[in-house]
Design an enzyme around this catalytic site. Sequence first.
Site, PDB file in Angstrom:
ATOM      1  N   SER A 298     -28.973  -1.106  25.360  1.00 53.53           N
ATOM      2  CA  SER A 298     -29.989  -0.202  24.629  1.00 53.53           C
ATOM      3  C   SER A 298     -30.606  -0.427  23.056  1.00 53.53           C
ATOM      4  O   SER A 298     -31.638  -1.107  23.715  1.00 53.53           O
ATOM      5  CB  SER A 298     -28.486   0.668  23.916  1.00 53.53           C
ATOM      6  OG  SER A 298     -28.556   1.552  23.189  1.00 53.53           O
TER       7      SER A 298
ATOM      8  N   ASP B 211     -33.363   1.892  26.379  1.00 54.13           N
ATOM      9  CA  ASP B 211     -32.961   2.364  27.358  1.00 54.13           C
ATOM     10  C   ASP B 211     -32.586   4.008  27.408  1.00 54.13           C
ATOM     11  O   ASP B 211     -32.683   4.651  28.723  1.00 54.13           O
ATOM     12  CB  ASP B 211     -31.598   2.581  27.782  1.00 54.13           C
ATOM     13  CG  ASP B 211     -30.246   2.427  27.251  1.00 54.13           C
ATOM     14  OD1 ASP B 211     -31.042   2.733  25.926  1.00 54.13           O
ATOM     15  OD2 ASP B 211     -29.114   2.971  27.333  1.00 54.13           O
TER      16      ASP B 211
ATOM     17  N   ASP C  53     -32.129   6.384  26.161  1.00 52.87           N
ATOM     18  CA  ASP C  53     -30.869   8.017  25.575  1.00 52.87           C
ATOM     19  C   ASP C  53     -30.459   8.220  24.372  1.00 52.87           C
ATOM     20  O   ASP C  53     -30.060   8.946  23.845  1.00 52.87           O
ATOM     21  CB  ASP C  53     -29.537   7.380  26.397  1.00 52.87           C
ATOM     22  CG  ASP C  53     -28.887   5.940  25.497  1.00 52.87           C
ATOM     23  OD1 ASP C  53     -29.798   5.509  24.625  1.00 52.87           O
ATOM     24  OD2 ASP C  53     -27.467   5.423  25.498  1.00 52.87           O
TER      25      ASP C  53
END
Length: 325
Positions: free
Chosen positions: A173, A315, A317
């Site tokens: 992340s 990533d 998100d």
Amino acid sequence: WQTAYRETGKYLQEQDTLSAGSVGGEWAVIGLSRAGLLSDETAQSYEQTVEDYVKQAGSVRLHHAKSTENSRTILGLTAAGYNAANVAGVDLTAMHAFQTGRFLGWYYGREKKARIVIGKDTRRSSYMYESALAAGITASGADAYLLHVTTTPCVSYITRTEGFDCGIMISASHNPFYDNGIKLMNAEGEKMDDALQAQLEQYIDGQPAELPWAVGDEIGCTVDFYSGRNRYIGYLASLATHSFEKKKVGLDCANGSAWMIGRAVFDALGAKTSVIHAEPNGVNINLNCGSTHLESLKRFVVDNKLDVGFAFDGDADRCLAVDEN
């Protein structure tokens, strides 16, 4: 907030010795670091305490532990300037990835030919883990479909809509390049249930000691699945309710997963898209950029008179937005 950090730091300096496994230990390190009052001696002492704590815990692996306590420990180490992956018992190796692939390929392929889809971010280690996962999956007789560099939401969407048994995203992340992790999803593209993850962890720990190997034509295939990523781009574009024509949009791709998708989506919507931090080299993901470092995007939007700017993490998100000001 600077005054609050400073006063908190002074208070924390007066407290007892910092320790892992307690609320005070982790948050004290984070507070002192924020206040600029964390001495090298205190940081080293905390790192040694954590090292001893992990060794005493035996088989505990912080990278896939679910307790808040271990999460705080990792935060504390990061604040003290240490890489949690260097602490005894916290390693995520290529063998772990291979074993994960072996277990998932076997588990989902007990009654049929299983299909598992894999995505990754731009970290150098992500390529290693992708190869190890695919090797484990195919060695157990399942097929591994590679989306290559893509976003976590893309893996979730493709897992759900393309009928895969399982989805895997390789990413840490918003963390630095030297961290990494393996995110597991069920057939609905959601977080894999804890019971199945517990079985996986037991296998990694040697229970069962061995799983059957696929042989001959039972060995699985590795499939390049770029088309899945393209379908996700089309899906995102279809969600827009207004045209972006004549809108000037800035994207900070964090040198991560969004660099393969972000521009394509906004270009498809008619925007005049400008991109920064879209030159990943394996070690610059999230480095002074992306959703955790908005400063450069703010300057970029103002200097180029853009209408809006979006910053993603490694990533993609999560996303933060800035306006024209």
